[in-house]
Write an enzyme that holds these catalytic residues in place. Structure first.
Site, short mmCIF file in Angstrom:
data_model
loop_
_atom_site.label_atom_id
_atom_site.label_comp_id
_atom_site.label_asym_id
_atom_site.label_seq_id
_atom_site.Cartn_x
_atom_site.Cartn_y
_atom_site.Cartn_z
N GLY A 11 -2.35 -2.16 40.00
CA GLY A 11 -2.64 -3.59 40.07
C GLY A 11 -2.97 -4.10 41.46
O GLY A 11 -3.29 -5.28 41.63
N GLU A 12 -2.90 -3.22 42.48
CA GLU A 12 -3.19 -3.70 43.84
C GLU A 12 -4.69 -3.77 44.09
O GLU A 12 -5.47 -3.02 43.51
CB GLU A 12 -2.51 -2.77 44.86
CG GLU A 12 -0.99 -2.88 44.79
CD GLU A 12 -0.27 -2.02 45.82
OE1 GLU A 12 -0.93 -1.24 46.55
OE2 GLU A 12 0.97 -2.14 45.89
N LYS A 16 -3.20 -43.26 35.55
CA LYS A 16 -2.52 -42.09 34.98
C LYS A 16 -1.20 -41.88 35.71
O LYS A 16 -1.17 -41.92 36.94
CB LYS A 16 -3.42 -40.86 35.15
CG LYS A 16 -2.85 -39.57 34.56
CD LYS A 16 -3.86 -38.42 34.65
CE LYS A 16 -3.79 -37.67 35.95
NZ LYS A 16 -4.57 -36.42 35.97
N GLY A 75 -7.62 -29.77 30.46
CA GLY A 75 -8.51 -30.73 29.79
C GLY A 75 -7.77 -31.97 29.29
O GLY A 75 -8.40 -32.91 28.80
N ARG A 115 2.23 -39.10 35.80
CA ARG A 115 2.64 -37.77 35.34
C ARG A 115 4.14 -37.58 35.51
O ARG A 115 4.70 -37.91 36.56
CB ARG A 115 1.89 -36.70 36.15
CG ARG A 115 2.13 -35.26 35.67
CD ARG A 115 1.41 -34.25 36.56
NE ARG A 115 -0.05 -34.33 36.47
CZ ARG A 115 -0.80 -33.68 35.59
NH1 ARG A 115 -0.22 -32.90 34.69
NH2 ARG A 115 -2.11 -33.80 35.61
C1 R5P Z 1 -4.90 -34.10 39.15
O1 R5P Z 1 -4.54 -35.18 39.58
C2 R5P Z 1 -6.32 -33.67 39.12
O2 R5P Z 1 -7.17 -34.54 39.80
C3 R5P Z 1 -6.83 -33.49 37.71
O3 R5P Z 1 -6.92 -34.76 37.08
C4 R5P Z 1 -5.91 -32.62 36.93
O4 R5P Z 1 -5.66 -31.44 37.62
C5 R5P Z 1 -6.50 -32.29 35.58
O5 R5P Z 1 -5.60 -31.50 34.87
P1 R5P Z 1 -5.71 -31.36 33.30
O6 R5P Z 1 -7.12 -30.94 32.98
O7 R5P Z 1 -4.69 -30.29 32.96
O8 R5P Z 1 -5.36 -32.67 32.70
#
Ligand code: R5P
Length: 293
Positions: A35-36, A190, A223, A192
């Protein structure tokens, strides 16, 4: 100046070499049975300024990082005068601070490793947070591929489309796209959960009814962010929904999930070679490399 063709970015390195007219050095590579990683530069670098083109995207980003370090070491030992790493996708860039007690700052560890291997300077593209590079102990710069992505949609006839970022922190991306697209721009919100990774998205009073909307982000990983945004846009009555990203990691069935959520086309760059890498970074990188000569 010579361009070293990293195994993870062969086509991109060849394009950069063609556009800059700098000679190319190919690299023999293999993975040993245990694996190296192994690399060998197939050309003379003595007294040269060299540019190693090597992305470090998944899968096997750890191996790609080691290949990069090994190529830098080989170039140094071969007598290269200056070693510049062109790393379109820099792995671990999202762990740029200690979010939870007990964590390290992975990207800083990577930077120290690359410096120790012999890299003098680093060029990357749309790193998640530009301030990350200020922590590096050697010159490091990030370029933006957003105008190239926006131009792709202009060329397809979508001049005037709405540029949307999926969160406030990425609003600069929507603004850069807007300068090329010429339409409106805006963002969703958004948040998280740092333990579960689950995100919640909201509209913040956005109105995209009957608009052609292009969602732009630096990275698409699972995604999930784009799926959530596309659902909101469809509910709001958007006429067309497209998405574009610089680094299309497309983990698991990300591509299918986004298409199922109503995204009509997904566009990425050759930072991550694959099914959506329709825009090449070669011109952007070549201009920067030529300017540094
Ligand atoms: C995070 O803040 C990035 O800008 C992207 O929005 C994020 O990495 C996207 O991740 P995913 O496709 O898993 O939602």
């Amino acid at each position: 100046m010579k361009v070293i063709c990293g195994p993870a970015s062969r086509e991109l390195a060849e394009r950069v070499s063609a556009l800059t007219c700098f000679g190319i050095i190919s690299v023999a590579s293999k993975i040993f049975p245990d694996g190296e990683s192994y690399v060998r530069l197939e050309g003379d670098v003595k007294g040269e300024n060299v540019v190693i083109v090597q992305t470090t995207c998944p899968p096997a980003q750890d191996g790609k990082l080691l290949q990069l370090a090994f190529m830098a070491d080989a170039a140094r030992r071969g007598g290269a005068r200056k070693v510049t790493a062109v790393v379109p996708y820099l792995a671990y860039a999202r762990q740029d601070k200690t979010f939870l007690t007990g964590e390290g700052v992975s990207v800083e560890t990577i930077a120290r490793m690359l410096k120790a291997a012999g890299i003098d300077e680093l060029i990357t593209v749309n790193i998640h947070s530009e301030s990350t590079l200020k922590q590096f102990s050697f010159p490091a710069k990030t370029l933006s591929a957003i105008p190239l992505l926006a131009q792709y949609f202009v060329d397809k006839g979508f001049k005037g489309a709405f540029a949307l970022s999926p969160d406030k922190g990425a609003m600069y991306i929507a603004q850069q796209a807007q300068t090329v697209l010429g339409g409106e721009c805006g963002h969703l919100s958004k948040s998280r959960d740092r333990y579960t990774g689950q995100t919640v998205q909201t509209t913040d009073g956005l109105n995209v009814k009957n608009q052609t909307v292009i969602i732009l982000d630096d990275i698409i990983s699972t995604g999930g962010t784009i799926v959530g945004a596309a659902k909101i846009l469809r509910e709001q009555g958007a006429k067309h929904v497209f998405c574009a990203c610089v680094h299309g990691l497309l983990i698991g069935d990300a591509e299918k999930r986004m298409l199922d959520a109503g995204v009509e086309e997904i566009v990425g760059t050759d930072s991550v070679p694959g099914s959506i890498s329709k825009v090449s970074l070669a011109s952007l990188l070549s201009e920067e490399i030529k300017a540094q000569k």
